[in-house]
Design a protein around this motif. Structure first.
Motif, mmCIF file in Angstrom:
data_model
loop_
_atom_site.group_PDB
_atom_site.id
_atom_site.type_symbol
_atom_site.label_atom_id
_atom_site.label_comp_id
_atom_site.label_asym_id
_atom_site.label_seq_id
_atom_site.Cartn_x
_atom_site.Cartn_y
_atom_site.Cartn_z
ATOM 1 N N ALA A 36 -2.034 10.734 1.732
ATOM 2 C CA ALA A 36 -3.201 10.048 1.581
ATOM 3 C C ALA A 36 -3.875 9.300 2.413
ATOM 4 O O ALA A 36 -3.333 8.670 3.533
ATOM 5 N N VAL A 37 -5.231 9.063 2.220
ATOM 6 C CA VAL A 37 -5.847 7.893 3.228
ATOM 7 C C VAL A 37 -6.674 6.925 2.223
ATOM 8 O O VAL A 37 -7.224 7.385 1.393
ATOM 9 N N VAL A 38 -6.201 5.772 2.699
ATOM 10 C CA VAL A 38 -6.632 4.420 1.917
ATOM 11 C C VAL A 38 -7.517 3.627 2.710
ATOM 12 O O VAL A 38 -7.299 3.241 3.831
ATOM 13 N N ALA A 39 -8.322 2.949 2.232
ATOM 14 C CA ALA A 39 -9.430 1.945 2.913
ATOM 15 C C ALA A 39 -8.912 0.735 2.183
ATOM 16 O O ALA A 39 -8.757 0.483 0.887
ATOM 17 N N VAL A 40 -9.107 -0.321 3.104
ATOM 18 C CA VAL A 40 -8.933 -1.690 2.660
ATOM 19 C C VAL A 40 -10.218 -2.527 3.136
ATOM 20 O O VAL A 40 -10.761 -2.388 4.122
ATOM 21 N N LEU A 41 -10.465 -3.492 2.165
ATOM 22 C CA LEU A 41 -11.757 -4.260 2.583
ATOM 23 C C LEU A 41 -11.486 -5.697 1.433
ATOM 24 O O LEU A 41 -11.653 -5.184 0.342
ATOM 25 N N ASN A 42 -11.536 -6.624 1.998
ATOM 26 C CA ASN A 42 -11.598 -7.921 1.357
ATOM 27 C C ASN A 42 -10.603 -8.147 0.393
ATOM 28 O O ASN A 42 -10.985 -8.523 -0.801
ATOM 29 N N GLY A 43 -9.336 -7.580 0.739
ATOM 30 C CA GLY A 43 -7.998 -7.773 -0.177
ATOM 31 C C GLY A 43 -8.082 -6.761 -1.463
ATOM 32 O O GLY A 43 -7.317 -6.776 -2.030
ATOM 33 N N GLU A 44 -8.746 -5.967 -1.036
ATOM 34 C CA GLU A 44 -8.893 -4.709 -2.013
ATOM 35 C C GLU A 44 -8.777 -3.472 -1.372
ATOM 36 O O GLU A 44 -9.136 -3.078 -0.188
ATOM 37 N N LEU A 94 0.778 -1.094 0.051
ATOM 38 C CA LEU A 94 -0.028 0.019 -0.017
ATOM 39 C C LEU A 94 0.849 1.272 0.058
ATOM 40 O O LEU A 94 0.763 2.227 -0.860
ATOM 41 N N ALA A 95 1.932 1.204 0.708
ATOM 42 C CA ALA A 95 2.895 2.582 0.752
ATOM 43 C C ALA A 95 3.494 2.680 -0.405
ATOM 44 O O ALA A 95 3.675 3.638 -0.798
ATOM 45 N N ALA A 96 3.737 1.619 -1.101
ATOM 46 C CA ALA A 96 4.641 1.569 -2.508
ATOM 47 C C ALA A 96 3.605 2.227 -3.437
ATOM 48 O O ALA A 96 3.893 3.112 -4.175
ATOM 49 N N THR A 97 2.304 1.755 -3.259
ATOM 50 C CA THR A 97 1.352 2.354 -4.281
ATOM 51 C C THR A 97 0.931 3.779 -4.091
ATOM 52 O O THR A 97 0.774 4.568 -5.005
ATOM 53 N N TYR A 98 0.731 4.026 -2.813
ATOM 54 C CA TYR A 98 -0.033 5.475 -2.588
ATOM 55 C C TYR A 98 0.846 6.330 -2.046
ATOM 56 O O TYR A 98 0.479 7.488 -1.908
ATOM 57 N N GLY A 99 2.042 5.868 -1.523
ATOM 58 C CA GLY A 99 2.949 6.875 -0.948
ATOM 59 C C GLY A 99 3.094 6.804 0.494
ATOM 60 O O GLY A 99 2.159 5.984 1.225
ATOM 61 N N SER A 100 4.127 7.394 1.125
ATOM 62 C CA SER A 100 4.679 7.164 2.500
ATOM 63 C C SER A 100 4.950 8.647 3.015
ATOM 64 O O SER A 100 5.734 9.242 2.199
ATOM 65 N N PRO A 101 4.485 9.053 4.249
ATOM 66 C CA PRO A 101 3.465 8.483 5.116
ATOM 67 C C PRO A 101 1.968 8.071 4.400
ATOM 68 O O PRO A 101 1.794 8.592 3.452
ATOM 69 N N LEU A 102 1.375 7.327 5.035
ATOM 70 C CA LEU A 102 -0.103 6.747 4.550
ATOM 71 C C LEU A 102 -0.766 6.401 5.876
ATOM 72 O O LEU A 102 -0.435 5.701 6.662
ATOM 73 N N TYR A 103 -2.176 6.848 5.718
ATOM 74 C CA TYR A 103 -3.360 6.362 6.748
ATOM 75 C C TYR A 103 -3.700 5.443 6.008
ATOM 76 O O TYR A 103 -4.439 5.601 4.676
ATOM 77 N N VAL A 104 -4.130 4.204 6.575
ATOM 78 C CA VAL A 104 -4.829 3.009 6.196
ATOM 79 C C VAL A 104 -5.998 2.840 7.150
ATOM 80 O O VAL A 104 -5.766 2.313 8.164
#
Length: 472
Positions: A441-449, A52-62
């Protein structure tokens, strides 16, 4: 005397124990769907967080979406169940100030909660997300005339009056729009929550609300304006409260005032606010929301019988309880530094500093309140001994600390990634651009996505706001 080894406990606070395994995930601190993969990487909802960090950047809220929705539903069920047990009903508002985005607003609405906003911006976002105005409540100790007018004009469900001036301001706005506006009156019960002084909001020497002594005159003024409908009293005793005793005592005091005010007319509701605490470290032991709801309901029912009054509809405003534990922040270690610290009793001990690519711009709470957090490596596990570590930010402030005290493996090196749990409340919402860092960025995860909830800010976006750069 020689310096102690890296795993020395001389600098550690008394509550922080040396873990048998500095890779373990303490129960109750991490989003519900956090696991360690067989290769040692940390995953959330089936996705390695390093990816997720590689995709959306770091720092990152998940954010663990299932956990967030589950906690919202759990809070609503707890208060609904206990209110019904004592012969009334409950209204549960999500305190948007803890964290708000369009998707977050929709999640809580879909779980049956109302939404509490405390600024024109939060109101605008909730409306833009499609939340019906009737499902919103507006807070704030200094609402502007424009904010009041907009709230009344869109048909907001309730406005919490925080001062005597707001009575006339809201009534005048309602008269302009030709409506009757539901209002609550914020009253300081005098119960001082067992929390940081900046988080305790119901003692009388502070900016919110009015005193109980002044409440009868204020309610009389509300009732004198035909454009206002008095729903009831409101109180908020503070934040990050682990038990129910303070809520019970506050309810008892407000119910006495509620009883006295009934002589002037019906009062359908009593709003007891929020402030329910969560665990940030393994030493924290907050009561379960079901226990708090049951204890408050018992106290309300007992007091209502003693006072000879009907139990009003009860309203609550959980925010941190819902958002806080569902989120982790991801960072990359940039530098490590071992600092020799003199001990009061003589000798020295070593504190390891791990500097990461974020800091007080994405989590201001340690700087504001000396808030304590936990941390774990995400990209691997290690069999190195635990070392007392301090996770520091990259800002030009000595107080820029993300985690004051934590035991992490002694072999953490630049390039390792670190996750800090329980950062869903008052981290993104307090984020800044200090030192011209873009907010993550803020990212949500659900069921592997995964999916993006809030885009991270770029330097181009930050520069675009500087009018001086428009000059040729």
């Amino acid at each position: 005397m020689a310096a102690h080894s890296l795993d020395s406990a001389d600098l550690a606070p008394a509550w922080l124990e040396i873990p048998a395994d500095p890779n373990d995930l303490a129960p109750g601190l991490w989003p519900a769907n956090t696991t360690r993969e067989s290769d040692g990487r940390l995953s959330l909802a089936g996705i390695p967080v390093d990816e997720l960090a590689a995709t959306y950047g770091s720092p990152l809220y998940v954010i663990d979406e299932a956990d967030f929705r589950g906690r919202a539903a759990r809070a609503r069920a707890a208060f609904d169940t206990e209110a019904a047990r004592i012969g009334t009903s409950a209204k549960v508002y999500y305190a948007a100030k803890s964290f708000l985005s369009a998707d977050i607003a929709r999640w809580v609405a879909e779980e049956g909660l109302y939404v509490d906003v405390c600024s024109g911006g939060e109101l605008a976002l909730a409306l833009a997300a499609g939340i019906p105005a009737a499902r919103l409540g507006l807070h704030g100790n200094n609402k502007s005339l424009a904010e009041i007018d907009r709230a009344v004009g869109v048909g907001i469900g309730a406005i919490v009056l925080d001062s005597l001036q707001e009575i006339e301001r809201v009534a005048d706005a309602a008269a302009r729009h030709g409506v009757v506006q539901n209002v609550r009156l914020r009253v300081n019960s005098g119960v001082h929550a067992d929390t940081h002084d900046f988080l305790a909001t119901s003692h009388e020497d502070q900016k919110f609300g009015i005193t109980r002594a002044d409440a009868p005159d204020a309610v009389a003024k509300i009732r004198a304006r035909a454009e206002l409908n008095f729903l009831g009293l409101h109180c908020h005793i503070g934040s990050q409260i682990f038990g129910s005793a303070g809520f019970g005592e506050s309810a008892a005091r407000l119910l006495e005032l509620h009883r006295d005010l009934l002589a002037g007319g019906d009062i359908p509701e009593l709003n007891l606010g929020g402030g329910f605490g969560i665990a940030y470290t393994r030493a924290d032991d907050p009561a379960e929301i079901e226990t708090i709801a049951a204890d408050i309901a018992d106290q309300v029912a007992t007091e209502a019988v003693r006072l000879g009054i009907a139990v009003p509809v009860l309203a609550f405003e959980p925010g941190r309880y819902i958002s806080g534990p569902t989120t982790m922040s991801l960072y990359e270690v940039g530098t490590t530094k071992d600092v020799s610290v003199a001990l009061p009793e003589g000798g020295t001990a070593i504190r390891r500093y791990l500097s990461v690519d974020g800091g007080m711009s994405d989590n201001a709470r340690p700087a504001l309140y000396e808030a304590q957090y936990s941390a774990r490596m995400t990209n691997r596990v290690s069999d190195a001994a635990p070392a007392l570590s301090r996770v520091a930010g990259k800002h030009c402030e000595s107080g820029d600390i993300v985690v004051y005290n934590e035991y992490l493996p002694a072999d953490v090196v630049p390039g390792d990634r670190i996750a800090v749990p329980a950062t869903g409340a008052y981290c993104w919402s307090l984020a800044s651009n200090y030192n011209f860092l873009g907010r993550p960025a803020v990212v949500a995860v659900l069921n592997g996505e995964s999916r993006l909830l809030v885009r991270g800010e770029t330097e181009t976006e930050l520069l675009a706001r500087d009018a001086g750069l428009d000059k040729k």
